[in-house]
Every structure is written in C-alpha cells, then in structure tokens.
Design a protein around this motif. Structure first.
Motif, PDB file in Angstrom:
ATOM      1  N   UNK A  44       0.830  -1.206   0.000  1.00 52.21           N
ATOM      2  CA  UNK A  44       0.000   0.000   0.000  1.00 52.21           C
ATOM      3  C   UNK A  44       0.865   1.258   0.000  1.00 52.21           C
ATOM      4  N   UNK A  45       1.931   1.249   0.771  1.00 53.06           N
ATOM      5  CA  UNK A  45       2.846   2.383   0.808  1.00 53.06           C
ATOM      6  C   UNK A  45       3.491   2.613  -0.565  1.00 53.06           C
ATOM      7  N   UNK A  46       3.903   1.535  -1.206  1.00 52.59           N
ATOM      8  CA  UNK A  46       4.522   1.658  -2.527  1.00 52.59           C
ATOM      9  C   UNK A  46       3.524   2.104  -3.590  1.00 52.59           C
ATOM     10  N   UNK A  47       2.295   1.637  -3.473  1.00 50.05           N
ATOM     11  CA  UNK A  47       1.264   2.062  -4.418  1.00 50.05           C
ATOM     12  C   UNK A  47       1.038   3.573  -4.304  1.00 50.05           C
ATOM     13  N   UNK A  48       0.990   4.078  -3.081  1.00 53.65           N
ATOM     14  CA  UNK A  48       0.810   5.516  -2.875  1.00 53.65           C
ATOM     15  C   UNK A  48       2.031   6.298  -3.375  1.00 53.65           C
ATOM     16  N   UNK A  49       3.221   5.779  -3.124  1.00 52.23           N
ATOM     17  CA  UNK A  49       4.447   6.460  -3.540  1.00 52.23           C
ATOM     18  C   UNK A  49       4.548   6.593  -5.053  1.00 52.23           C
ATOM     19  N   UNK A  50       4.117   5.543  -5.774  1.00 47.96           N
ATOM     20  CA  UNK A  50       4.246   5.538  -7.230  1.00 47.96           C
ATOM     21  C   UNK A  50       2.968   5.957  -7.953  1.00 47.96           C
ATOM     22  N   UNK A  51       1.884   6.155  -7.201  1.00 47.11           N
ATOM     23  CA  UNK A  51       0.629   6.558  -7.824  1.00 47.11           C
ATOM     24  C   UNK A  51       0.000   5.463  -8.655  1.00 47.11           C
ATOM     25  N   UNK A  52       0.114   4.219  -8.189  1.00 49.85           N
ATOM     26  CA  UNK A  52      -0.445   3.070  -8.901  1.00 49.85           C
ATOM     27  C   UNK A  52      -1.270   2.242  -7.926  1.00 49.85           C
ATOM     28  N   UNK A  53      -1.910   1.200  -8.436  1.00 47.62           N
ATOM     29  CA  UNK A  53      -2.718   0.334  -7.570  1.00 47.62           C
ATOM     30  C   UNK A  53      -1.837  -0.725  -6.909  1.00 47.62           C
ATOM     31  N   UNK A  54      -2.381  -1.350  -5.878  1.00 46.49           N
ATOM     32  CA  UNK A  54      -1.669  -2.430  -5.198  1.00 46.49           C
ATOM     33  C   UNK A  54      -1.447  -3.596  -6.154  1.00 46.49           C
ATOM     34  N   UNK A  55      -2.398  -3.838  -7.058  1.00 48.90           N
ATOM     35  CA  UNK A  55      -2.254  -4.918  -8.042  1.00 48.90           C
ATOM     36  C   UNK A  55      -1.065  -4.651  -8.963  1.00 48.90           C
ATOM     37  N   UNK A  56      -0.872  -3.393  -9.349  1.00 48.65           N
ATOM     38  CA  UNK A  56       0.276  -3.060 -10.197  1.00 48.65           C
ATOM     39  C   UNK A  56       1.592  -3.215  -9.444  1.00 48.65           C
ATOM     40  N   UNK A  57       1.577  -2.908  -8.151  1.00 49.55           N
ATOM     41  CA  UNK A  57       2.769  -3.145  -7.329  1.00 49.55           C
ATOM     42  C   UNK A  57       3.084  -4.634  -7.307  1.00 49.55           C
ATOM     43  N   UNK A  58       2.057  -5.449  -7.127  1.00 51.01           N
ATOM     44  CA  UNK A  58       2.230  -6.906  -7.109  1.00 51.01           C
ATOM     45  C   UNK A  58       2.793  -7.405  -8.433  1.00 51.01           C
ATOM     46  N   UNK A  59       2.264  -6.901  -9.552  1.00 43.80           N
ATOM     47  CA  UNK A  59       2.755  -7.308 -10.868  1.00 43.80           C
ATOM     48  C   UNK A  59       4.210  -6.899 -11.075  1.00 43.80           C
ATOM     49  N   UNK A  60       4.530  -5.663 -10.708  1.00 44.42           N
ATOM     50  CA  UNK A  60       5.908  -5.191 -10.868  1.00 44.42           C
ATOM     51  C   UNK A  60       6.873  -5.991  -9.998  1.00 44.42           C
ATOM     52  N   UNK A  61       6.453  -6.310  -8.774  1.00 40.58           N
ATOM     53  CA  UNK A  61       7.297  -7.091  -7.876  1.00 40.58           C
ATOM     54  C   UNK A  61       7.523  -8.490  -8.438  1.00 40.58           C
ATOM     55  N   UNK A  62       6.470  -9.108  -8.966  1.00 39.21           N
ATOM     56  CA  UNK A  62       6.596 -10.451  -9.555  1.00 39.21           C
ATOM     57  C   UNK A  62       7.533 -10.431 -10.764  1.00 39.21           C
TER      58      UNK A  62
END
Length: 84
Positions: A44-62
């Motif tokens: 959630x913190x990373x999603x807010x920092x990058x202005x994206x959704x949590x799902x996009x954070x998950x995809x980028x991390x994967x």
C-alpha cells in the motif's frame, strides 16, 4: 534451464548479478523490489508512492523477482532478456 548451485556463489558475484538484474528492470520495478525486500515497505505504501494500484505493485514485484531469479541462476546473466 539448469539451476546453479548457489552455495558456491560469492558475495561479489551476487552483488554483480543484482546490478545486472536492476539494469534490466524498469526504474519502478527496481524500486519496488528493493523497497519490499530490503526496506520492508508495504504494498500500500509503494502504491501511494508511485501513484499506482496495489495490483500493479504486485505485478511489478513479480516481474522484478523473475528477472532477478533469471540473472541469479543464468550462466551468463548479462544475456538474460528481461521480457521473457
């Protein structure tokens, strides 16, 4: 692809492979990988920092983990294609 025996990997080789993997990732993927693995940031913190959704954070991390894993196990990590 046959996996390497990671018990024989030196710290220098591991760091070199991490630099190669980070160079193959987008800046956002690299930031997300480092923030989750080393800074223990939340999705959630990373999603807010990058202005994206949590799902996009998950995809980028994967995707970042996939690139890192291929570079870690590859015989020639600089030849790893990041889009596979």
């Amino acid at each position: 692809m046959r996996r390497r025996d990671l018990s024989k990997v030196s710290i220098d080789d591991d760091e070199r492979r991490m630099r190669i993997a980070l160079a193959k990732m987008s800046a956002r993927q690299g930031d997300i990988l480092l923030a989750i693995r080393f800074d223990k940031s939340s999705y959630h913190e990373l999603a807010a920092r990058h202005g994206i959704t949590v799902e996009e954070v998950t995809e980028d991390f994967a995707r970042a983990l996939g690139i890192w894993s291929r570079c870690l196990h590859a015989r020639l990590p600089w030849l790893v294609w990041p889009w596979l």
